[in-house]
Design a protein around this motif. Structure first.
Motif, PDB file in Angstrom:
ATOM      1  N   SER A  21     -93.002  64.987 -75.360  1.00  0.00           N
ATOM      2  CA  SER A  21     -92.363  64.822 -74.071  1.00  0.00           C
ATOM      3  C   SER A  21     -92.412  63.372 -73.663  1.00  0.00           C
ATOM      4  O   SER A  21     -92.745  62.512 -74.438  1.00  0.00           O
ATOM      5  N   ARG A  56     -90.751  64.943 -68.650  1.00  0.00           N
ATOM      6  CA  ARG A  56     -89.667  65.527 -69.445  1.00  0.00           C
ATOM      7  C   ARG A  56     -90.296  66.315 -70.589  1.00  0.00           C
ATOM      8  O   ARG A  56     -90.830  65.738 -71.528  1.00  0.00           O
ATOM      9  N   GLY A  58     -90.182  68.665 -73.808  1.00  0.00           N
ATOM     10  CA  GLY A  58     -89.267  68.946 -74.903  1.00  0.00           C
ATOM     11  C   GLY A  58     -88.150  67.922 -74.974  1.00  0.00           C
ATOM     12  O   GLY A  58     -87.020  68.241 -75.310  1.00  0.00           O
ATOM     13  N   ALA A  59     -88.470  66.665 -74.673  1.00  0.00           N
ATOM     14  CA  ALA A  59     -87.455  65.620 -74.548  1.00  0.00           C
ATOM     15  C   ALA A  59     -86.888  65.131 -75.878  1.00  0.00           C
ATOM     16  O   ALA A  59     -86.052  64.244 -75.888  1.00  0.00           O
ATOM     17  N   ASP A  61     -85.036  66.964 -77.675  1.00  0.00           N
ATOM     18  CA  ASP A  61     -83.706  67.573 -77.701  1.00  0.00           C
ATOM     19  C   ASP A  61     -82.817  66.903 -76.652  1.00  0.00           C
ATOM     20  O   ASP A  61     -83.297  66.190 -75.784  1.00  0.00           O
ATOM     21  N   THR A  63     -81.102  68.572 -74.338  1.00  0.00           N
ATOM     22  CA  THR A  63     -81.326  69.284 -73.078  1.00  0.00           C
ATOM     23  C   THR A  63     -82.791  69.688 -73.030  1.00  0.00           C
ATOM     24  O   THR A  63     -83.317  70.251 -73.990  1.00  0.00           O
ATOM     25  N   TYR A  64     -83.449  69.414 -71.909  1.00  0.00           N
ATOM     26  CA  TYR A  64     -84.882  69.646 -71.800  1.00  0.00           C
ATOM     27  C   TYR A  64     -85.252  69.982 -70.359  1.00  0.00           C
ATOM     28  O   TYR A  64     -84.465  69.844 -69.438  1.00  0.00           O
ATOM     29  N   LYS A  66     -87.415  69.503 -66.895  1.00  0.00           N
ATOM     30  CA  LYS A  66     -87.952  68.367 -66.143  1.00  0.00           C
ATOM     31  C   LYS A  66     -88.676  68.874 -64.900  1.00  0.00           C
ATOM     32  O   LYS A  66     -88.143  69.699 -64.158  1.00  0.00           O
ATOM     33  N   THR A 105     -80.002  66.924 -69.160  1.00  0.00           N
ATOM     34  CA  THR A 105     -79.363  66.790 -70.463  1.00  0.00           C
ATOM     35  C   THR A 105     -78.888  65.354 -70.655  1.00  0.00           C
ATOM     36  O   THR A 105     -78.559  64.669 -69.694  1.00  0.00           O
TER      37      THR A 105
END
Length: 189
Positions: A21, A56, A58-59, A61, A63-64, A66, A105
């Motif tokens: 993240s 953030r 799973g940043a 990807d 789209t994640y 927040k 995203t």
């Protein structure tokens, strides 16, 4: 109260390093328009400053998820821009704690440049009042939807957010739903 805020920020920072993240420490300016006077938010509104932390999750990807928290100090009385705008000298005003949670995203992603778009739910809690302002005059807390766009230039983030509120800001004025705008800059970790 400040002790609880520090614990919350420490927990968010821990989540940041537990997953792939990132965190962003931000500061900036805030405008709030709750009077339907026909003027734009850039012409007449309350003003103030804000600071906060966003995480953030799973940043890696596009789209994640927040989450974030902000502290803002605002003037109570509407100011005419730019003639009498004072962001930093709040004598009669209020303090806000804001929590956001939602999705973001990347619309455009390059090696050192990202263009982002986010939609998050926001809860604003009036934490304190200054000067002649009374808690009885304003709503203690309200929900809103925080819509933001921003860019990342290397490790610097710049964001512009618009947040319409769902409840009246001033208890004595019907139809005084707030419209908040934040312009922030921050550093990515």
């Amino acid at each position: 109260m400040r002790y609880l805020i520090c614990i919350a920020f420490a927990c968010l920072a821990h989540l940041t390093f537990a997953q792939s993240s990132g965190a962003v420490v931000k500061a900036g300016l805030v405008w709030n328009d709750y009077l339907k006077d026909g003027n734009s938010i850039m012409k007449m509104s309350q003003t103030g400053t804000t600071a906060g932390l966003e995480v953030r999750l799973g940043a890696e990807d596009n789209t994640y998820f927040k989450v974030g928290g902000y502290y803002a100090k605002m003037h109570m009385h509407v100011q005419e821009h730019p003639k009498e705008t004072q962001f930093f000298k709040v004598r009669n005003g209020y303090e806000v704690l804001k929590a956001i949670c939602g999705l973001e995203t990347r619309l455009l992603s390059k090696e050192r440049f990202n263009w982002r778009l986010a939609a998050t739910g926001a809860f604003n809690f009036i934490a304190g009042v200054n000067g002649n302002v009374q808690f009885a005059d304003i709503t203690g807390g309200y929900l809103g939807i925080n819509l933001s766009t921003g860019i990342d230039l290397s490790f610097i983030s710049i964001d512009l957010a618009i947040e319409p509120g769902f409840a009246d800001f001033d208890k004595s004025i019907s139809g005084s739903k707030p419209l908040l705008m934040m312009l922030t800059a921050g550093v990515n970790f």
